[in-house]
Design an enzyme around this catalytic site. Structure first.
Site, mmCIF file in Angstrom:
data_model
loop_
_atom_site.group_PDB
_atom_site.id
_atom_site.type_symbol
_atom_site.label_atom_id
_atom_site.label_comp_id
_atom_site.label_asym_id
_atom_site.label_seq_id
_atom_site.Cartn_x
_atom_site.Cartn_y
_atom_site.Cartn_z
ATOM 1 C CG ASP A 205 -1.613 1.245 1.520
ATOM 2 O OD1 ASP A 205 -2.330 1.699 0.616
ATOM 3 O OD2 ASP A 205 -1.468 1.805 2.634
ATOM 4 C CG ASP B 63 -1.699 7.731 0.478
ATOM 5 O OD1 ASP B 63 -0.642 8.329 0.231
ATOM 6 O OD2 ASP B 63 -2.723 7.832 -0.215
HETATM 7 MG MG LIG Z 1 -2.827 3.168 3.644
#
Ligand SMILES: [Mg+2]
Length: 236
Positions: free
Chosen positions: A9, A11
């Site tokens: 992932d 962010d």
């Molecule tokens: Mg995230």
């Protein structure tokens, strides 16, 4: 099962980007004279909705405003990228070393995120160096999917790109929505909670760590061609 790929992932996982996102939203709102300012508590609440454009629409609904969310979000992304390129962000502890380890051990790298593609490329190039986005065999972003996390679509796309089974991959996430998406396709998932996700429920995580730096302290961890993907003393 041999681990052949690490799926990240973006962010909150690669970097604590949410504060930079929040600042970019607020600047975009100011430029349009909206009089909106998202503080940390409000932003934490809005983060339960995945996708920046969707967050703008949700907030507009709450305050009864009609706005061009597409245009605002496009401008917000520009501001964010300008700040990334200006060097306003660093990777979380251990991330660069883990990526380096993967590259030296025949582990494929991939990105599975619901953020915008320009955000991803800008972050990788600014933190890992020019050309580093080419290290990733698959980069799937918000533009590629109909449904964002916790829907598992982005992970399905990445697995198809890599031609690998879920059991051959390890996912890295920082939030409950991300964890749910990864687990839905059967991925073993390492969770490193971030500033905005620290209070999430991480039930179902295969490993919960402060940072991925903890993984690298065990030299047996993540060796390609080995079943051993867990370091001793972890909550696996
Ligand atoms: Mg995230």
């Amino acid at each position: 099962m041999t681990i052949r790929a690490l799926l990240f992932d973006v962010d909150g996982t690669l970097a604590e980007t949410e504060e930079l996102h929040r600042g970019a939203f607020n600047t975009a709102f100011m430029e349009r004279g909206l009089g909106w300012k998202w503080d940390r508590d409000l932003y934490r609440d809005l983060l339960r909705i995945t996708g920046g454009r969707e967050r703008i629409l949700e907030y507009a609904r709450r305050v009864g405003a009609h706005v061009d969310a597409v245009a605002i979000h496009r401008r917000k992304t520009e501001i964010y990228n300008e700040r990334i390129q200006a060097g306003s962000i660093t990777l979380r502890p251990g991330v660069a070393a883990l990526i380096d380890h993967a590259r030296g051990n025949d582990l494929a790298l991939a990105i599975a995120t619901t953020t915008s593609r320009p955000n991803v490329t800008a972050l990788l190039e600014a933190t890992l160096g020019p050309g580093s986005s080419g290290w990733f065999a698959s980069i799937r972003t918000g533009e590629d999917v109909e449904a964002k996390k916790p829907d598992p679509e982005v992970y399905r796309l990445v697995l198809a790109d890599l031609g690998l089974e879920a059991g051959e991959c390890l996912a890295f996430e920082d939030s409950r929505n991300g964890l749910l998406a990864a687990k839905e396709v059967g991925l073993r998932t390492v969770v490193t909670p971030s500033i905005y996700s620290a209070d999430d429920d991480f039930g179902g995580a295969d490993l919960l760590l402060d940072t991925v730096e903890d993984l690298l302290n065990d030299r047996d961890f993540l060796q390609s061609g080995s079943d051993k993907i867990v370091l001793s003393g972890s909550r696996w």
